[in-house]
Scaffold this motif. Structure first.
Motif, PDB file in Angstrom:
ATOM      1  N   PRO A  80       8.120  12.095  -3.878  1.00  0.00           N
ATOM      2  CA  PRO A  80       7.879  10.710  -4.651  1.00  0.00           C
ATOM      3  C   PRO A  80       7.863  11.015  -6.457  1.00  0.00           C
ATOM      4  O   PRO A  80       7.370  12.107  -6.821  1.00  0.00           O
ATOM      5  N   ILE A  81       7.938  10.381  -7.233  1.00  0.00           N
ATOM      6  CA  ILE A  81       7.440  10.387  -8.153  1.00  0.00           C
ATOM      7  C   ILE A  81       6.265   9.638  -8.955  1.00  0.00           C
ATOM      8  O   ILE A  81       6.327   8.415  -8.000  1.00  0.00           O
ATOM      9  N   ILE A  82       5.845  10.272  -9.817  1.00  0.00           N
ATOM     10  CA  ILE A  82       4.813   9.308 -10.236  1.00  0.00           C
ATOM     11  C   ILE A  82       4.743   9.202 -11.447  1.00  0.00           C
ATOM     12  O   ILE A  82       5.162  10.256 -12.451  1.00  0.00           O
ATOM     13  N   GLU A  83       4.023   8.181 -11.415  1.00  0.00           N
ATOM     14  CA  GLU A  83       4.174   7.444 -12.847  1.00  0.00           C
ATOM     15  C   GLU A  83       2.684   7.250 -13.969  1.00  0.00           C
ATOM     16  O   GLU A  83       2.026   6.743 -12.399  1.00  0.00           O
ATOM     17  N   MET A  84       2.780   7.340 -14.971  1.00  0.00           N
ATOM     18  CA  MET A  84       1.532   6.376 -15.795  1.00  0.00           C
ATOM     19  C   MET A  84       2.035   5.726 -15.553  1.00  0.00           C
ATOM     20  O   MET A  84       2.128   4.750 -16.338  1.00  0.00           O
ATOM     21  N   GLU A  85       0.305   4.306 -15.840  1.00  0.00           N
ATOM     22  CA  GLU A  85       0.810   3.470 -16.693  1.00  0.00           C
ATOM     23  C   GLU A  85      -0.300   3.641 -18.036  1.00  0.00           C
ATOM     24  O   GLU A  85      -1.927   3.378 -17.687  1.00  0.00           O
ATOM     25  N   GLN A  86      -0.634   3.992 -18.614  1.00  0.00           N
ATOM     26  CA  GLN A  86      -1.262   4.777 -19.669  1.00  0.00           C
ATOM     27  C   GLN A  86      -2.803   3.950 -19.640  1.00  0.00           C
ATOM     28  O   GLN A  86      -4.039   3.982 -19.743  1.00  0.00           O
TER      29      GLN A  86
ATOM     30  N   THR B   2      13.259   2.999  -1.589  1.00  0.00           N
ATOM     31  CA  THR B   2      11.956   4.248  -1.582  1.00  0.00           C
ATOM     32  C   THR B   2      11.911   3.739  -0.226  1.00  0.00           C
ATOM     33  O   THR B   2      10.977   4.154   0.738  1.00  0.00           O
ATOM     34  N   MET B   3      11.583   1.797  -0.639  1.00  0.00           N
ATOM     35  CA  MET B   3      10.373   0.950   0.720  1.00  0.00           C
ATOM     36  C   MET B   3      11.435   1.156   1.895  1.00  0.00           C
ATOM     37  O   MET B   3      10.884   1.810   2.996  1.00  0.00           O
ATOM     38  N   LEU B   4      12.856   0.957   1.308  1.00  0.00           N
ATOM     39  CA  LEU B   4      13.468   1.096   2.450  1.00  0.00           C
ATOM     40  C   LEU B   4      14.261   2.195   3.160  1.00  0.00           C
ATOM     41  O   LEU B   4      14.173   2.369   4.797  1.00  0.00           O
ATOM     42  N   TYR B   5      13.862   3.386   2.771  1.00  0.00           N
ATOM     43  CA  TYR B   5      13.316   4.376   3.106  1.00  0.00           C
ATOM     44  C   TYR B   5      12.441   4.552   3.910  1.00  0.00           C
ATOM     45  O   TYR B   5      12.722   5.320   5.280  1.00  0.00           O
ATOM     46  N   ASN B   6      11.444   4.602   3.679  1.00  0.00           N
ATOM     47  CA  ASN B   6      10.323   4.679   4.732  1.00  0.00           C
ATOM     48  C   ASN B   6      10.439   3.821   5.847  1.00  0.00           C
ATOM     49  O   ASN B   6       9.877   4.443   6.798  1.00  0.00           O
ATOM     50  N   LEU B   7      11.015   2.158   5.331  1.00  0.00           N
ATOM     51  CA  LEU B   7      10.737   1.562   7.054  1.00  0.00           C
ATOM     52  C   LEU B   7      11.440   2.874   7.870  1.00  0.00           C
ATOM     53  O   LEU B   7      11.991   2.753   9.349  1.00  0.00           O
TER      54      LEU B   7
ATOM     55  N   LYS C  17       1.214   5.124 -11.122  1.00  0.00           N
ATOM     56  CA  LYS C  17       2.622   4.215  -9.917  1.00  0.00           C
ATOM     57  C   LYS C  17       3.180   5.161  -9.167  1.00  0.00           C
ATOM     58  O   LYS C  17       3.576   6.015  -9.605  1.00  0.00           O
ATOM     59  N   ILE C  18       3.329   5.216  -7.710  1.00  0.00           N
ATOM     60  CA  ILE C  18       4.354   6.239  -7.855  1.00  0.00           C
ATOM     61  C   ILE C  18       4.980   4.835  -6.412  1.00  0.00           C
ATOM     62  O   ILE C  18       4.676   4.049  -5.668  1.00  0.00           O
ATOM     63  N   ASN C  19       6.108   4.503  -6.428  1.00  0.00           N
ATOM     64  CA  ASN C  19       7.032   3.587  -6.128  1.00  0.00           C
ATOM     65  C   ASN C  19       8.321   4.097  -5.625  1.00  0.00           C
ATOM     66  O   ASN C  19       9.539   3.587  -5.825  1.00  0.00           O
ATOM     67  N   LYS C  20       8.559   5.354  -6.786  1.00  0.00           N
ATOM     68  CA  LYS C  20       9.582   5.400  -6.794  1.00  0.00           C
ATOM     69  C   LYS C  20      10.024   6.437  -6.612  1.00  0.00           C
ATOM     70  O   LYS C  20       8.681   7.581  -5.374  1.00  0.00           O
ATOM     71  N   ALA C  21      10.891   7.464  -5.858  1.00  0.00           N
ATOM     72  CA  ALA C  21      11.429   8.813  -5.293  1.00  0.00           C
ATOM     73  C   ALA C  21      12.583   9.602  -5.385  1.00  0.00           C
ATOM     74  O   ALA C  21      13.411   8.706  -6.067  1.00  0.00           O
ATOM     75  N   TYR C  22      12.450  10.675  -5.488  1.00  0.00           N
ATOM     76  CA  TYR C  22      13.744  11.772  -5.400  1.00  0.00           C
ATOM     77  C   TYR C  22      14.453  12.254  -4.352  1.00  0.00           C
ATOM     78  O   TYR C  22      13.824  12.510  -3.868  1.00  0.00           O
ATOM     79  N   ILE C  23      15.800  12.295  -4.662  1.00  0.00           N
ATOM     80  CA  ILE C  23      16.337  13.329  -2.846  1.00  0.00           C
ATOM     81  C   ILE C  23      16.225  14.330  -4.020  1.00  0.00           C
ATOM     82  O   ILE C  23      17.289  14.396  -4.924  1.00  0.00           O
TER      83      ILE C  23
ATOM     84  N   ASN D  32      -5.697   6.752   5.100  1.00  0.00           N
ATOM     85  CA  ASN D  32      -6.777   6.341   4.918  1.00  0.00           C
ATOM     86  C   ASN D  32      -6.717   5.405   3.853  1.00  0.00           C
ATOM     87  O   ASN D  32      -7.282   4.408   3.319  1.00  0.00           O
ATOM     88  N   GLY D  33      -6.301   5.413   2.510  1.00  0.00           N
ATOM     89  CA  GLY D  33      -5.985   4.657   1.410  1.00  0.00           C
ATOM     90  C   GLY D  33      -5.383   3.697   1.691  1.00  0.00           C
ATOM     91  O   GLY D  33      -4.917   2.949   2.448  1.00  0.00           O
ATOM     92  N   THR D  34      -4.129   3.729   0.395  1.00  0.00           N
ATOM     93  CA  THR D  34      -3.178   2.589   0.645  1.00  0.00           C
ATOM     94  C   THR D  34      -2.428   3.050   1.516  1.00  0.00           C
ATOM     95  O   THR D  34      -1.951   3.724   1.650  1.00  0.00           O
ATOM     96  N   GLU D  35      -1.670   1.881   2.767  1.00  0.00           N
ATOM     97  CA  GLU D  35      -0.610   2.231   2.642  1.00  0.00           C
ATOM     98  C   GLU D  35       0.125   1.687   1.850  1.00  0.00           C
ATOM     99  O   GLU D  35       1.350  -0.008   2.439  1.00  0.00           O
ATOM    100  N   SER D  36       1.446   1.852   1.035  1.00  0.00           N
ATOM    101  CA  SER D  36       1.975   1.366   0.351  1.00  0.00           C
ATOM    102  C   SER D  36       3.353   1.124   0.947  1.00  0.00           C
ATOM    103  O   SER D  36       3.373   2.510   1.588  1.00  0.00           O
ATOM    104  N   PRO D  37       4.105   0.375   1.012  1.00  0.00           N
ATOM    105  CA  PRO D  37       4.918   1.046   1.825  1.00  0.00           C
ATOM    106  C   PRO D  37       6.651   1.273   1.205  1.00  0.00           C
ATOM    107  O   PRO D  37       7.344   2.033   1.028  1.00  0.00           O
ATOM    108  N   TYR D  38       5.454   2.157  -0.873  1.00  0.00           N
ATOM    109  CA  TYR D  38       7.024   2.066  -1.883  1.00  0.00           C
ATOM    110  C   TYR D  38       5.917   3.958  -1.881  1.00  0.00           C
ATOM    111  O   TYR D  38       7.401   4.209  -2.232  1.00  0.00           O
ATOM    112  N   SER D  39       5.329   4.002  -1.258  1.00  0.00           N
ATOM    113  CA  SER D  39       4.916   5.524  -1.288  1.00  0.00           C
ATOM    114  C   SER D  39       5.269   6.279  -0.448  1.00  0.00           C
ATOM    115  O   SER D  39       5.113   6.253   0.194  1.00  0.00           O
ATOM    116  N   VAL D  40       6.546   7.221  -0.778  1.00  0.00           N
ATOM    117  CA  VAL D  40       7.040   8.350   0.883  1.00  0.00           C
ATOM    118  C   VAL D  40       5.561   9.359  -0.149  1.00  0.00           C
ATOM    119  O   VAL D  40       5.009   9.575  -1.185  1.00  0.00           O
TER     120      VAL D  40
END
Lengths: 447, 371, 374
Positions: C197-203, C230-235, C209-215, C168-176
Motif C-alpha cells: 500500500p502507499i501511504i500519503e498525507m493530507e497535511q 486497488t479496490m478491484l485487487y482487494n475484491l 490517505k491510503i488508497n493506492k498500491a504498488y505492485i 479492527n478499524g476501518t475496513e476500507s476496500p481501498y487499502s491493501v
C-alpha cells in the motif's frame, strides 16, 4: 500379684498427691471400697449406679452380680492398666479381694463444634468435637458398615493421648495401612497435642513442602475418605482428623463439589485450578515479562506496564518481592489477631498497600493489581495446608523467573509438576491422573 | 493399548518440529521429500506394529532383560551401551536445538551455556525417577501443553494467509525418487515406539493392538508429518523455503492472534513447545540412563555406604551436552541430526531380526521350563 | 529412597545457588527499554550513506487516562547499510531499543524506485526480533514525514495508522495490507508479485490517505495501482469482502455496495503455450446510492447493468496487469499448483504466455436489495 499388693502399689503411685479418693462403704454385712480421682468422674452417675444400689441390695452376692452386669464394667488385667484407667476417669471397686473397674468418666468436651475451617454453603455445618469417643460415635453413626475398624494407640510419652485409627478393612489399601501402623508405632515424642502434629511425625522427611496427609474437621469428608479406602487418624482432645494417603487432587476438592450439579461443580473446579495457576505463576510472569521479554505481550499491554513502572525505584523483582512480602505479612497478621482488631489490620493494610504505595510510586499500579489477584486466587484453594505450600512454591517460582526469565518460569512449573509426581504419600504417587473408566487398567505400582 | 503408550508415540511425533526434521525435509523439497514421507509412513507403521506386537508378547519385560536371557554377554553389553549413547544423542539434539531457539528468540542476552544448563538440570533429575512416574509426568505436562499446541495447528490451518497454492505446488513434486536423508528425517517421527525398550516395564498387562490402533497411528502420523512439512510451505512459499533455518519458528511468527493477550503466536509456540522439548529430553534420557544402569550395574556402586551409582551418569550428561551446545553451530547441528537420523533408520529396521531371534530363544526357554 | 531424595534436593539447592552467581547481567527492566512503534527507511541525500532510518518511539506515560494525547520520540540516522544506521540509532538512545513491538515498516518511495527493496527485505527477515506479522507499506513522498505525522484523532498507545491495516478499524476496500512474511514470499517466489500500500498525507487535515498500491515484480519498475484498481485487487483477491462499484449506464446511475464476493480462478493451458485465464466471479450486495428512484422489481435489470460494469472494470484491470506482465493475484502460482513440475514451461515462457493470455471472464451479480428505500 494379689489384689492387695496392687492396691498398695496404686496408693504408692499417688502418694504425696491428694488426688486419689478412697471411700469405704460398710452396711449390713456388705463391704466395698471405692478408689477414684475426684475431678475425673461423673459423681451423679457414681451415686446412681454404685452407691445407691449398694444400700438397696440384699447381700454381697447380689451386689457382685449387679456390678458385673453393668455396661460400664471393665476387667482389670495389670497394675499399669489399672493405674492408667484410674487417671483416665475410671472408678475402682474392691469387693473382698476382687477388683472391678467402672467407666464413670466425665467429659466436658463432647459437644460437636460448627465448622470453622472448612465452611460450606451446602451440606452439614457440624464438625468434629474435641472428644475422641464422640467423634468415633459421629463417624460410626454415619457409616454403617460392619467392616469399619477402629484401632487405638496411646501416643506421647508425657501426656499419653489416645489416638484412633479408623478404616474400612475391605476397602483400605493394605500396604498403606501397614506403613501407617508401623510409622505410628515408631513415633516417639513426649507431647502430642494435636492431630496435625502427626502429619509431621508420620512423614519421615525433614523438609517436605507438600502435606502428606489431609486435615479435615468435617465428618462428611471423613466418611467420604473412609469409603474411598483411606485411613483416618483421630486424637483425643482434638477436633481435627487426618486422612492418608492423599493425592494432590484431594487438596483441590471441597465436599461441596459433590453437592452441586455437575456443570456448577465443573465450573467451580475450573475456577479453582485457574486460581491455582494464577497464584503460582502471576508474580513470576510479571518479572519475566517486564525484565526479560517485554516483546511477549501485545503492545498496548506492554506500554501500560512500562508506563505504570515509571518512577518506581526498584527493579521488578524487588518490587514484586516487596509487595508479596507485605501481602504475606497482612495474611499472617489477620490470622493471629483477635477478631475485633483484624478488621482494622486489613483496612490499614489494604489502604497502605493499595493506594499509598502507588501514590508514593514505590510500586506500580499493575503490581498492586497483581498482588491482590494473587492473594484472592490463593484463597480459592480449598484446603488450607495446600494454600500454605503454594505460597512457598510461589516464591521459588518468582526467584527462578527473576533468574532465567519466562523460559525459566515454564521450566520451573514443569519441574514442580515432576517433583509432585515423584513424591509419594505413604507409597501412593502424589500426583497422577486416574482413568476412572478403566480402574483396573494395570495392577499398580512398585516399579 | 494403554493411553501411556500413545503418549510415547505422540511426543516424538509432535516434538520433531523443533528438531531438525522440518529443515531436512524442506531441504529436499524438490528432491523427493513427498515420496520419502509417504514411504516413511508405510515403513514407520510397519515398524510400530512389529515393535509393539513384539513387546506385547513379553509384558513387563525390558529389552535389556530379554537380551540378558537370550544372548551372550559379549553381545548384549556393548549393544545396550550403544543404544544408551543413541538415546543420549537423541535427547541432546532436542536440547541443543531448543537452547538455540531460546537464545535466538526469547532471551537473546542470556549466555547459551546458562540456558542449556537450566534446561539440562531441570530435566535430569526427572530421568532418575521410576518409569511409571516418568509416564505420569508425561501425561500431565502433555495435557497442560498439548491443547494450545493443537490450537496453533488449527490456527495455522485456518489462517487465510496460508496459501494453498504453494502447498499444491509442493505436492506436485511427489513423483521424485525418495531421498535417504528425507526418509530418515521423517522416519524419526515414528521412532517413539522404540522407547518401549525400557517403558515396556510399565505395561505389565497384555495389551490389545489390532487394526484399529494401527489405522489410528497411521492417520495421526500422516497428519503430524504433513503439518510439519506443508504448513511452513503454505506460509513462506515453496521455492525458497530452504532459506529458513527454523522454518517452524518463522511460520509461527506469521500467525497472529488478534485479540489475545499475547499477539505473536511465536511466544506461545516457544513456551508451550518448551514443555514438549522437556518431555522429549526426559523420555530419551530416562531410557538412556536405564540402559547405562543395566550395563554398568549402577545401583550396586556404593561410596561410604551411600548408593551414588545412579548419579554417576549425570555429570557426563551435563558435561557432554554443555560442551556440544557451545561447540556446535546451526549448520553442524543439522548435519549431526541428519547423520543421526540416517543411522537410526538403518539400525531400527535391522532390529527386527534381533527380535525374531529373541522370540525363538524365549520360546525354547519356555519349552525347557515346561519340560 | 528417602535418603536419595533428600540428597537430590540438597544438590538442586547447590546448583541453583551456583546459577544465581552465574546470571545477573541480562536482567533489564521494562522501563529501561524503549519500544519502537514503527520503522521508516528512506534514501538519504548523502550518497556515501544512502540509507536513512527513522524510528518512532513510544514514550510511556504513567497513566493513559490522565494524558490521553499520544507522545512519541523520533530518532533518525544515516548509514551506509541499514544495520549500520540501526547501530548508530542505538547509540542515540539512553535506553535499549526494542524492535519487538514494531508493527509497521514504511519504505520511502525513492528507495523503491532505486530498487533497494530486496536489501531491506533481507534485513527485516533476518533480524529475529522484528515481527513477521508487521505490516509493510510505501511512504509517499518519503517514510520520515509519514512517521513523524500524528493525526489529531490519535489516542495513546495505538497509533492511528495501524487501524488502516488492522481489520479492527476501518475496513476500507481501498487499502491493501501486507504482512512482512507475505511481502517476502511474494518477492522471492515466482508466479506471484508483491503488492504494497502507499501511504500519503493530507497535511492540512493531518490525516493519512491510503488508497493506492504498488505492485513490485522482479526486474521490473514498480507499478502504481490507482485507487479504483486497488479496490478491484482487494475484491478479486478476496482480502476484503466489501467494495463499491459505480454503475453509470443506460441512464441509470447508482452505486452498488458489494458485501460478498466469491471467485474461482483457473489457468488453462492450450496448445503452443497459449494460456487462458478462467475467472468466475459472483458478486452479492445492495444498492447504496442512486440518482434516480429505483424499483425493486427491476432488480434483474440492475444486476445486468452491474454485471456489464463489473466486466468492464475487471477487464480493464486485467488488461493493465497483463500488458505490463504483473501478477499480483498469483496466476503463475496457480499454474504451478496444477501442473506437474516436469511438464511446466519455464518461468520466462510463462511470462510471455501470461502477457498474451486470453481472459475468459464470467460475472454473476446478485443484488438483493435497493437499500432501505426504493
Amino acid at each position: 500379684m494379689s489384689s492387695q499388693e496392687m492396691l498398695r502399689w496404686i496408693n504408692e503411685q499417688f502418694k504425696g498427691t491428694n488426688q486419689l479418693t478412697e471411700k469405704t462403704l460398710d452396711y449390713e454385712n456388705k463391704y466395698i471400697v471405692l478408689f477414684y480421682v475426684k475431678s475425673m468422674i461423673d459423681k451423679a452417675l457414681l451415686q446412681k449406679i454404685i452407691i445407691k444400689p449398694f444400700f438397696e441390695m440384699a447381700n454381697e452376692h447380689q451386689l457382685r452380680s449387679y456390678l458385673l452386669a453393668l455396661p460400664q464394667f471393665q476387667k482389670v488385667e495389670s497394675k499399669e492398666q489399672l493405674l492408667f484407667e484410674i487417671t483416665n476417669g475410671y472408678t475402682l471397686v474392691v469387693i473382698q479381694d476382687d477388683l472391678f473397674l467402672f467407666d464413670l468418666k466425665l467429659s466436658k468436651n463432647d459437644q460437636v463444634n460448627t465448622t470453622t475451617v472448612e465452611t460450606t454453603i451446602h451440606g452439614s455445618q457440624l464438625a468434629l468435637s474435641d472428644n475422641l469417643l464422640t467423634n468415633i460415635n459421629v463417624i460410626r453413626s454415619t457409616y454403617h458398615e460392619p467392616s469399619l475398624v477402629t484401632e487405638f494407640f496411646t501416643k506421647g510419652g508425657a501426656n499419653k493421648q489416645k489416638v484412633a485409627m479408623i478404616y474400612d478393612k475391605e476397602k483400605v489399601n493394605k500396604d498403606v495401612l501397614n506403613i501407617i501402623r508401623k510409622r505410628l508405632q515408631s513415633v516417639d515424642k513426649q507431647v502430642i497435642s494435636a492431630t496435625t502434629q502427626l502429619n509431621n511425625f508420620l512423614n519421615n522427611k525433614r523438609f517436605s513442602l507438600f502435606p502428606q496427609m489431609i486435615m479435615t474437621e468435617r465428618p462428611d469428608r471423613i466418611i467420604y475418605n473412609i469409603a474411598g479406602g483411606k485411613v483416618i487418624l483421630l486424637e483425643d482432645g482434638n477436633p481435627q482428623s487426618l486422612a492418608a494417603p492423599v493425592v494432590f487432587f484431594d487438596f483441590m476438592t471441597t465436599m461441596e463439589d459433590n453437592y452441586h450439579t455437575l456443570l456448577v461443580s465443573i465450573f467451580l473446579k475450573t475456577l479453582r485450578y485457574v486460581g491455582l495457576f494464577i497464584s503460582l505463576l502471576l508474580p513470576g510472569l510479571y518479572v519475566g515479562v517486564t525484565s526479560y521479554s517485554p516483546e511477549v505481550f501485545r503492545t498496548e499491554l506492554a506500554l501500560t506496564v512500562a508506563g505504570s513502572r515509571i518512577g518506581v525505584p526498584f527493579s521488578s523483582f524487588v518490587e514484586v518481592l516487596f509487595m508479596l512480602f507485605f501481602m504475606e505479612l497482612l495474611l499472617e497478621a489477620s490470622i493471629r489477631l483477635p477478631k475485633v482488631v483484624s478488621a482494622t489490620a486489613t483496612t490499614v493494610g489494604g489502604l497502605i498497600l493499595g493506594t499509598a504505595v502507588t501514590e508514593a510510586s514505590l510500586s506500580s499500579n499493575i503490581m498492586v493489581i497483581i498482588v491482590s489477584a494473587v492473594a484472592i486466587s490463593t484463597f480459592v484453594i480449598p484446603v488450607n495446608e495446600m494454600a500454605f505450600s503454594i505460597r512457598i512454591v510461589r516464591f521459588l517460582l518468582l526467584v527462578i523467573a527473576s533468574l532465567f526469565g519466562l523460559a525459566g518460569l515454564a521450566l520451573g512449573l514443569f519441574v514442580l509438576i515432576m517433583y509432585l509426581v515423584s513424591i509419594s504419600s505413604f507409597g501412593e504417587p502424589y500426583l497422577r491422573f486416574y482413568n476412572f473408566q478403566k480402574q483396573k487398567e494395570r495392577t499398580e505400582e512398585h516399579i | 493399548m494403554s493411553r501411556f503408550y500413545y503418549y510415547l508415540i505422540l511426543v516424538n511425533m509432535v516434538s520433531n518440529i523443533i528438531a531438525s526434521v522440518p529443515v531436512i525435509l524442506l531441504y529436499f523439497h524438490k528432491e523427493g521429500a513427498i515420496s520419502s514421507m509417504i514411504l516413511s509412513v508405510v515403513v514407520g507403521t510397519i515398524i510400530i506394529t512389529v515393535y509393539t506386537r513384539f513387546f506385547n508378547n513379553f509384558p513387563g519385560m525390558t529389552l535389556p532383560e530379554l537380551l540378558q536371557k537370550t544372548t551372550a554377554k559379549w553381545f548384549y553389553n556393548p549393544f545396550i551401551f550403544l543404544l544408551g549413547i543413541l538415546w543420549f544423542i537423541a535427547g541432546m539434539i532436542t536440547l541443543i536445538t531448543f537452547s538455540f531457539l531460546l537464545i535466538r528468540y526469547l532471551t537473546p542476552e542470556t549466555p547459551i551455556t546458562q540456558i542449556s544448563l537450566v534446561l539440562t538440570i531441570s530435566v535430569i533429575f526427572g530421568c532418575l525417577m521410576k518409569t511409571n512416574r516418568v509416564l505420569y509426568t508425561i501425561e500431565i505436562i502433555l495435557i497442560l501443553t498439548f491443547p494450545l499446541i493443537f490450537y496453533i495447528y488449527l490456527a495455522a490451518y485456518s489462517s487465510k494467509n496460508l496459501r494453498w497454492d504453494f502447498v499444491k505446488d509442493a505436492v506436485l513434486y511427489f513423483n521424485q525418487l525418495p531421498s535417504f536423508y528425507a526418509f530418515s528425517a521423517s522416519f524419526f517421527l515414528f521412532l517413539g515406539v522404540a522407547n518401549m525398550f525400557i517403558f515396556n516395564r510399565f505395561f505389565t498387562i497384555k495389551q490389545k493392538f489390532g487394526l484399529k490402533q494401527i489405522v489410528f497411528i497411521m492417520v495421526t502420523s500422516t497428519f503430524a508429518l504433513s503439518t510439519t512439512y506443508f504448513i511452513p510451505i503454505g506460509f513462506n512459499g515453496f521455492e525458497h523455503i530452504k532459506d529458513f533455518i527454523y522454518p517452524w519458528i518463522s511460520t509461527s511468527d506469521s500467525i497472529r492472534m488478534k485479540y489475545f493477550i499475547i499477539e505473536r503466536v511465536l511466544f506461545i509456540f516457544l513456551l508451550f513447545y518448551l514443555g514438549i522439548a522437556f518431555l522429549s529430553i526426559l523420555i530419551h534420557w530416562h531410557v538412556s540412563i536405564e540402559f547405562f544402569k543395566f550395563v554398568f550395574h549402577l545401583e550396586k556402586i556404593k561410596w561410604k555406604g551411600v548408593k551414588i551409582g545412579i548419579f554417576l551418569p549425570l555429570p557426563f550428561f551435563i558435561g557432554i551436552s554443555t560442551y556440544f551446545v557451545k561447540r556446535l553451530d546451526e549448520y553442524q547441528l543439522v548435519r549431526l541430526s541428519g547423520i543421526f537420523y540416517n543411522s537410526l533408520s538403518i539400525l531400527f529396521p535391522l532390529m527386527i531380526i534381533l527380535f525374531l531371534f529373541i522370540k525363538r530363544r524365549m520360546k525354547y526357554a519356555k519349552n525347557n521350563e515346561q519340560n | 529412597m528417602q535418603k536419595t531424595t533428600n540428597k537430590t534436593r540438597v544438590f538442586i539447592l547447590l546448583i541453583l545457588s551456583m546459577l544465581t552467581l552465574l546470571s545477573g547481567c541480562e536482567f533489564k527492566d521494562i522501563d529501561k527499554v524503549t519500544f519502537i512503534s514503527m520503522i521508516g527507511i528512506d534514501q538519504s541525500d548523502n550518497s556515501d550513506k544512502p540509507f536513512k532510518v527513522t524510528v518512532k518511539l513510544y514514550v510511556p506515560t504513567s497513566s493513559f487516562k490522565q494524558s490521553p494525547k499520544p507522545q512519541y520520540a523520533y530518532l533518525t540516522e544515516n548509514g551506509e547499510t541499514l544495520s549500520e544506521a540501526i547501530r548508530l540509532l542505538e547509540t542515540h538512545s539512553d535506553k535499549k531499543l526494542d524492535f519487538g513491538h514494531a508493527k509497521l515498516v514504511i519504505i520511502g518511495e525513492e528507495l523503491l524506485k532505486a530498487n533497494k527493496e530486496k536489501e531491506i527485505l533481507d534485513l527485516l527477515i533476518r533480524r529475529p526480533d522484528i515481527q513477521l506479522i508487521s505490516w509493510v507499506a510505501i511512504g509517499r513522498p518519503n517514510a520520515e514525514e509519514i512517521i513523524k505525522m500524528v493525526p489529531k484523532s490519535e489516542t495513546a498507545a495505538y497509533p492511528a495508522i495501524f487501524n488502516y491495516f488492522d481489520d479492527n478499524g476501518t475496513e476500507s476496500p481501498y487499502s491493501v495490507s501486507t504482512f512482512l512474511f507475505d511481502f517476502r514470499r511474494r518477492m522471492v517466489e515466482s508466479g506471484i508479485d508483491a503488492i504494497l500500500p502507499i501511504i500519503e498525507m493530507e497535511q492540512e487535515e493531518s490525516q493519512f490517505k491510503i488508497n493506492k498500491a504498488y505492485i513490485l515484480a522482479d526486474g521490473k519498475k514498480p507499478h502504481e495501482l490507482s485507487s479504483h484498481n486497488t479496490m478491484l485487487y482487494n475484491l478479486l483477491s478476496m482480502n476484503i469482502d466489501i467494495g463499491d462499484l459505480i454503475v453509470n449506464e443506460e441512464g441509470h446511475s447508482f452505486i452498488a455496495k458489494i458485501d460478498t464476493i466469491k471467485s474461482k480462478y483457473k489457468v488453462k493451458v492450450q496448445n503452443d503455450n497459449q494460456v487462458r485465464l478462467d475467472l468466475d466471479i459472483k458478486l452479492f450486495g445492495y444498492v447504496s446510492e442512486s440518482k434516480q428512484s429505483m424499483q425493486t422489481k427491476s432488480l434483474p435489470k440492475y444486476n445486468q447493468l452491474l454485471e456489464a460494469e463489473a466486466k468492464k472494470s475487471i477487464t480493464d484491470f486485467f488488461t493493465e496487469m497483463l500488458e505490463a506482465g504483473y501478477d499480483p493475484l498469483g496466476f503463475g502460482l496457480k499454474y504451478k499448483a496444477t501442473t506437474l513440475p516436469n511438464q511446466r514451461m519455464s518461468m520466462e515462457e510463462w511470462q510471455d504466455a501470461y502477457k498474451n493470455a486470453e481472459i475468459n471472464l464470467n460475472i454473476t451479480s446478485g443484488l438483493k436489495s435497493t437499500g432501505t428505500i426504493q
